[in-house]
Design an enzyme around this catalytic site. Sequence first.
Site, PDB file in Angstrom:
ATOM      1  N   LYS A  80       0.851  -1.191   0.000  1.00 49.63           N
ATOM      2  CA  LYS A  80       0.000   0.000   0.000  1.00 49.63           C
ATOM      3  C   LYS A  80       0.890   1.245   0.000  1.00 49.63           C
ATOM      4  O   LYS A  80       1.783   1.375   0.833  1.00 49.63           O
ATOM      5  CB  LYS A  80      -0.906   0.008   1.227  1.00 49.63           C
ATOM      6  CG  LYS A  80      -1.961  -1.085   1.180  1.00 49.63           C
ATOM      7  CD  LYS A  80      -2.774  -1.127   2.449  1.00 49.63           C
ATOM      8  CE  LYS A  80      -3.717   0.040   2.575  1.00 49.63           C
ATOM      9  NZ  LYS A  80      -4.511  -0.077   3.822  1.00 49.63           N
TER      10      LYS A  80
HETATM   11  C1  E4P Z   1      -7.561   0.177   4.615  1.00 53.54           C
HETATM   12  O1  E4P Z   1      -6.784  -0.585   5.173  1.00 53.54           O
HETATM   13  C2  E4P Z   1      -7.747   1.576   5.064  1.00 53.54           C
HETATM   14  O2  E4P Z   1      -6.518   2.071   5.463  1.00 53.54           O
HETATM   15  C3  E4P Z   1      -8.755   1.627   6.170  1.00 53.54           C
HETATM   16  O3  E4P Z   1      -9.952   1.005   5.734  1.00 53.54           O
HETATM   17  C4  E4P Z   1      -9.035   3.043   6.656  1.00 53.54           C
HETATM   18  O4  E4P Z   1     -10.101   2.972   7.560  1.00 53.54           O
HETATM   19  P1  E4P Z   1     -10.471   4.146   8.581  1.00 53.54           P
HETATM   20  O5  E4P Z   1     -10.943   5.317   7.787  1.00 53.54           O
HETATM   21  O6  E4P Z   1     -11.554   3.556   9.435  1.00 53.54           O
HETATM   22  O7  E4P Z   1      -9.239   4.456   9.368  1.00 53.54           O
END
Ligand code: E4P
Length: 229
Positions: free
Chosen positions: A86
Amino acid sequence: MRILLDTANLDEIRYFNTHYPIEGVTTNPTILSKEGGDVLSLLSEIRAIIGEDKELHVQVMESEYEKILEEARAIVAFLGKNTFVKIPITDVGLRATATLAKEGYGITVTALLSAAQAILASNAGASYVAPYVSRLENICDDGIGSVANIAEIFDASGTDTQILAASFKTAKEVLDVAVVGAHAATISPSVMKRLIAHTSTDTSIAGFASDWLRAFGNVTLLDLLKKRK
Ligand code: E4P
């Protein structure tokens, strides 16, 4: 729409990997920080639980181009096949995405808050874009509409980049991104439980059990089938 689990909690991953049709696990630095401890052991335990055929998404922490490349290659060397790196959407992140994608790495461009960002990530060669749904919905913006726009743009362009919708606070948001064409969604354990929950389902299942008991007593269908042999 394929579903991944958005957590680094080992008990939750064991449970949902056993019971639910999840296709992988996604993490980010915040998710990892909630578990603490030895982060490399944690990631390798996640990989051991889900096996080598499911996806594991791990985010880089470096922000300088050469360092991102080095970190991405090291993440995949450590966690093996079906590991997606990522990379947050920044200028340098796009450059790193293009380089790594050309080398054959699977890149998930993350922290997307607009369809315009998704176009850039796709053009850079990302395998996935991860638009943050609830972070837009929470501020009266249109997270679902943004995913719908990305789906329409990707369909029109014929790109191979897939939408991995992320950041959900409600089960309805998950349903909505499925309807507008997300290829996959990553969901926290609590939202996942809300996807299956329905009081009428519970009532129906209880009704089946009580109707059987009234008609046939304590003998089970399996008992009857076994006796028949
Ligand atoms: C995926 O891994 C994203 O980083 C994650 O869904 C972000 O979620 P949040 O907005 O609840 O922190």
